[in-house]
Design a protein around this motif. Structure first.
Motif, mmCIF file in Angstrom:
data_model
loop_
_atom_site.group_PDB
_atom_site.id
_atom_site.type_symbol
_atom_site.label_atom_id
_atom_site.label_comp_id
_atom_site.label_asym_id
_atom_site.label_seq_id
_atom_site.Cartn_x
_atom_site.Cartn_y
_atom_site.Cartn_z
ATOM 1 N N ASP A 1 10.101 9.089 -9.715
ATOM 2 C CA ASP A 1 10.401 9.404 -11.119
ATOM 3 C C ASP A 1 10.937 8.234 -11.944
ATOM 4 O OD1 ASP A 1 12.890 9.174 -9.965
ATOM 5 O OD2 ASP A 1 13.668 11.063 -10.728
ATOM 6 N N ARG A 2 10.904 7.046 -11.398
ATOM 7 C CA ARG A 2 11.371 5.863 -12.130
ATOM 8 C C ARG A 2 10.657 4.631 -11.589
ATOM 9 N NH1 ARG A 2 15.830 8.012 -9.289
ATOM 10 N NH2 ARG A 2 16.232 6.873 -7.384
ATOM 11 N N PRO A 3 10.751 3.522 -12.317
ATOM 12 C CA PRO A 3 10.121 2.294 -11.817
ATOM 13 C C PRO A 3 10.676 1.917 -10.443
ATOM 14 C CG PRO A 3 10.844 2.006 -14.093
ATOM 15 C CD PRO A 3 11.398 3.316 -13.620
ATOM 16 N N TRP A 4 9.815 1.394 -9.591
ATOM 17 C CA TRP A 4 10.188 1.047 -8.212
ATOM 18 C C TRP A 4 11.404 0.132 -8.172
ATOM 19 C CZ3 TRP A 4 9.186 3.197 -3.771
ATOM 20 C CH2 TRP A 4 9.420 2.502 -2.585
ATOM 21 N N GLU A 5 11.503 -0.783 -9.116
ATOM 22 C CA GLU A 5 12.602 -1.740 -9.144
ATOM 23 C C GLU A 5 13.947 -1.039 -9.363
ATOM 24 O OE1 GLU A 5 9.824 -1.958 -11.176
ATOM 25 O OE2 GLU A 5 8.834 -3.201 -9.671
ATOM 26 N N ARG A 6 13.931 0.163 -9.924
ATOM 27 C CA ARG A 6 15.167 0.913 -10.177
ATOM 28 C C ARG A 6 15.512 1.868 -9.040
ATOM 29 N NH1 ARG A 6 14.991 3.665 -15.526
ATOM 30 N NH2 ARG A 6 17.060 4.321 -14.864
ATOM 31 N N VAL A 7 14.652 1.949 -8.045
ATOM 32 C CA VAL A 7 14.941 2.753 -6.860
ATOM 33 C C VAL A 7 15.829 1.889 -5.965
ATOM 34 C CG1 VAL A 7 13.944 3.900 -4.842
ATOM 35 C CG2 VAL A 7 12.735 3.969 -7.043
ATOM 36 N N GLY A 8 16.944 2.435 -5.536
ATOM 37 C CA GLY A 8 17.886 1.673 -4.709
ATOM 38 C C GLY A 8 17.295 1.287 -3.367
ATOM 39 N N PRO A 9 17.831 0.250 -2.738
ATOM 40 C CA PRO A 9 17.269 -0.235 -1.475
ATOM 41 C C PRO A 9 17.347 0.781 -0.331
ATOM 42 C CG PRO A 9 19.283 -1.428 -2.028
ATOM 43 C CD PRO A 9 18.949 -0.571 -3.203
ATOM 44 N N GLY B 1 0.812 -1.213 0.000
ATOM 45 C CA GLY B 1 0.000 0.000 0.000
ATOM 46 C C GLY B 1 0.845 1.262 0.000
ATOM 47 N N LEU B 2 1.948 1.233 0.738
ATOM 48 C CA LEU B 2 2.851 2.390 0.762
ATOM 49 C C LEU B 2 3.461 2.615 -0.621
ATOM 50 C CD1 LEU B 2 4.600 1.719 4.192
ATOM 51 C CD2 LEU B 2 2.919 3.520 3.695
ATOM 52 N N ARG B 3 3.859 1.527 -1.271
ATOM 53 C CA ARG B 3 4.406 1.629 -2.639
ATOM 54 C C ARG B 3 3.389 2.248 -3.585
ATOM 55 N NH1 ARG B 3 7.123 -3.775 -4.835
ATOM 56 N NH2 ARG B 3 6.645 -2.695 -6.752
ATOM 57 N N GLU B 4 2.161 1.816 -3.461
ATOM 58 C CA GLU B 4 1.096 2.341 -4.315
ATOM 59 C C GLU B 4 0.923 3.845 -4.088
ATOM 60 O OE1 GLU B 4 -3.658 1.731 -4.568
ATOM 61 O OE2 GLU B 4 -2.446 -0.106 -4.505
ATOM 62 N N GLN B 5 0.989 4.280 -2.844
ATOM 63 C CA GLN B 5 0.852 5.705 -2.542
ATOM 64 C C GLN B 5 2.047 6.505 -3.062
ATOM 65 O OE1 GLN B 5 0.386 5.584 1.710
ATOM 66 N NE2 GLN B 5 -1.845 5.493 1.573
ATOM 67 N N LEU B 6 3.216 5.900 -3.039
ATOM 68 C CA LEU B 6 4.429 6.593 -3.474
ATOM 69 C C LEU B 6 4.582 6.631 -4.997
ATOM 70 C CD1 LEU B 6 6.924 5.117 -0.866
ATOM 71 C CD2 LEU B 6 6.350 7.544 -1.125
ATOM 72 N N ALA B 7 4.011 5.662 -5.700
ATOM 73 C CA ALA B 7 4.229 5.505 -7.148
ATOM 74 C C ALA B 7 4.076 6.790 -7.960
ATOM 75 C CB ALA B 7 3.330 4.396 -7.696
ATOM 76 N N PRO B 8 3.035 7.583 -7.740
ATOM 77 C CA PRO B 8 2.894 8.798 -8.562
ATOM 78 C C PRO B 8 3.993 9.841 -8.310
ATOM 79 C CG PRO B 8 0.839 8.301 -7.399
ATOM 80 C CD PRO B 8 1.886 7.380 -6.870
ATOM 81 N N HIS B 9 4.735 9.680 -7.223
ATOM 82 C CA HIS B 9 5.724 10.674 -6.837
ATOM 83 C C HIS B 9 7.165 10.236 -7.089
ATOM 84 C CE1 HIS B 9 2.288 12.564 -4.982
ATOM 85 N NE2 HIS B 9 2.048 11.439 -4.360
ATOM 86 N N LEU C 1 12.038 6.096 1.739
ATOM 87 C CA LEU C 1 10.725 6.486 1.218
ATOM 88 C C LEU C 1 9.590 5.760 1.930
ATOM 89 C CD1 LEU C 1 11.488 6.622 -2.607
ATOM 90 C CD2 LEU C 1 10.783 8.557 -1.161
ATOM 91 N N LEU C 2 9.737 4.457 2.120
ATOM 92 C CA LEU C 2 8.689 3.685 2.790
ATOM 93 C C LEU C 2 8.509 4.130 4.230
ATOM 94 C CD1 LEU C 2 9.464 0.142 1.355
ATOM 95 C CD2 LEU C 2 7.409 1.514 0.912
ATOM 96 N N LEU C 3 9.608 4.336 4.930
ATOM 97 C CA LEU C 3 9.524 4.764 6.324
ATOM 98 C C LEU C 3 8.864 6.148 6.413
ATOM 99 C CD1 LEU C 3 11.377 3.967 9.251
ATOM 100 C CD2 LEU C 3 11.734 6.353 8.693
ATOM 101 N N GLY C 4 9.273 7.070 5.542
ATOM 102 C CA GLY C 4 8.676 8.395 5.542
ATOM 103 C C GLY C 4 7.191 8.361 5.214
#
Length: 105
Positions: free
Chosen positions: A74-82, A64-72, A88-91
Protein backbone atom coordinates in the motif's frame (compact mmCIF):
# COMPACT_ATOMS: atom_id res chain seq x y z
CA UNK A 1 10.98 -36.16 14.78
CA UNK A 2 8.81 -34.08 12.45
CA UNK A 3 8.19 -31.62 15.28
CA UNK A 4 11.88 -30.96 15.78
CA UNK A 5 12.28 -30.52 12.04
CA UNK A 6 9.51 -27.93 12.07
CA UNK A 7 11.19 -26.07 14.94
CA UNK A 8 14.48 -26.11 13.02
CA UNK A 9 12.71 -24.58 10.02
CA UNK A 10 11.05 -21.90 12.18
CA UNK A 11 14.46 -20.99 13.57
CA UNK A 12 15.89 -20.89 10.04
CA UNK A 13 13.14 -18.50 8.93
CA UNK A 14 13.56 -16.27 11.98
CA UNK A 15 17.31 -16.09 11.46
CA UNK A 16 16.85 -15.49 7.72
CA UNK A 17 14.63 -12.49 8.47
CA UNK A 18 17.41 -11.13 10.72
CA UNK A 19 20.00 -11.72 7.99
CA UNK A 20 17.81 -10.04 5.37
CA UNK A 21 17.26 -7.11 7.73
CA UNK A 22 21.04 -6.76 8.02
CA UNK A 23 21.32 -6.92 4.23
CA UNK A 24 18.74 -4.13 3.84
CA UNK A 25 20.64 -1.90 6.25
CA UNK A 26 24.26 -2.63 5.36
CA UNK A 27 24.20 -4.37 2.00
CA UNK A 28 26.78 -6.99 1.26
CA UNK A 29 27.01 -10.27 -0.57
CA UNK A 30 24.67 -13.09 0.38
CA UNK A 31 27.53 -15.55 0.94
CA UNK A 32 29.22 -13.15 3.33
CA UNK A 33 26.03 -12.58 5.31
CA UNK A 34 25.35 -16.33 5.55
CA UNK A 35 28.93 -17.00 6.67
CA UNK A 36 28.77 -14.26 9.28
CA UNK A 37 25.52 -15.56 10.74
CA UNK A 38 26.85 -19.13 10.81
CA UNK A 39 29.94 -17.96 12.68
CA UNK A 40 28.37 -15.53 15.12
CA UNK A 41 24.94 -16.97 15.89
CA UNK A 42 23.54 -20.03 17.59
CA UNK A 43 22.80 -22.29 14.63
CA UNK A 44 22.99 -25.79 16.09
CA UNK A 45 19.22 -26.26 16.42
CA UNK A 46 18.45 -24.49 13.16
CA UNK A 47 18.04 -25.96 9.68
CA UNK A 48 21.28 -24.44 8.37
CA UNK A 49 20.77 -25.54 4.79
CA UNK A 50 17.33 -24.00 4.66
CA UNK A 51 18.62 -20.77 6.23
CA UNK A 52 21.39 -20.55 3.61
CA UNK A 53 18.97 -21.25 0.77
CA UNK A 54 16.50 -18.63 1.97
CA UNK A 55 19.06 -15.86 2.37
CA UNK A 56 20.93 -16.55 -0.86
CA UNK A 57 17.83 -17.05 -3.00
CA UNK A 58 15.82 -14.14 -1.59
CA UNK A 59 18.73 -11.76 -2.17
CA UNK A 60 19.31 -13.12 -5.68
CA UNK A 61 15.62 -12.97 -6.61
CA UNK A 62 14.80 -9.73 -4.79
CA UNK A 63 13.99 -7.66 -7.92
CA UNK A 64 11.46 -10.21 -9.21
CA UNK A 65 9.96 -10.72 -5.75
CA UNK A 66 9.55 -6.95 -5.36
CA UNK A 67 7.81 -6.79 -8.71
CA UNK A 68 5.39 -9.53 -7.65
CA UNK A 69 4.71 -7.82 -4.32
CA UNK A 70 4.25 -4.28 -5.72
CA UNK A 71 0.52 -4.54 -6.51
CA UNK A 72 -0.14 -5.75 -2.96
CA UNK A 73 1.85 -3.16 -1.02
CA UNK A 74 0.00 0.00 0.00
CA UNK A 75 2.97 2.37 -0.23
CA UNK A 76 6.18 2.85 -2.20
CA UNK A 77 8.72 0.08 -1.53
CA UNK A 78 11.23 2.61 -0.20
CA UNK A 79 8.76 3.50 2.59
CA UNK A 80 8.33 -0.11 3.68
CA UNK A 81 10.55 -0.70 6.72
CA UNK A 82 13.45 -3.14 6.50
CA UNK A 83 11.83 -5.66 8.87
CA UNK A 84 8.60 -5.63 6.84
CA UNK A 85 10.56 -5.88 3.58
CA UNK A 86 12.49 -8.87 4.90
CA UNK A 87 9.32 -10.67 5.97
CA UNK A 88 7.47 -9.87 2.73
CA UNK A 89 10.36 -11.02 0.54
CA UNK A 90 10.85 -14.23 2.49
CA UNK A 91 7.12 -15.00 2.40
CA UNK A 92 6.87 -14.27 -1.32
CA UNK A 93 9.89 -16.48 -1.98
CA UNK A 94 8.42 -19.40 -0.03
CA UNK A 95 5.02 -19.04 -1.72
CA UNK A 96 6.63 -19.07 -5.16
CA UNK A 97 9.37 -21.66 -4.63
CA UNK A 98 8.44 -23.94 -1.73
CA UNK A 99 5.13 -25.63 -2.54
CA UNK A 100 5.88 -28.37 0.01
CA UNK A 101 5.49 -25.90 2.88
CA UNK A 102 2.02 -26.02 4.50
CA UNK A 103 -0.20 -23.02 3.74
CA UNK A 104 -0.43 -22.11 7.45
CA UNK A 105 3.25 -21.23 7.50
Amino acid sequence: MAGSSNVARVRARRTAVQALYQWHLAGGAADGIVSEFMRERETERMDRDYFSTLVRDVIREEPGLREQLAPHVDRPWERVGPVERSILLLGAYELAHCPHIPWRV
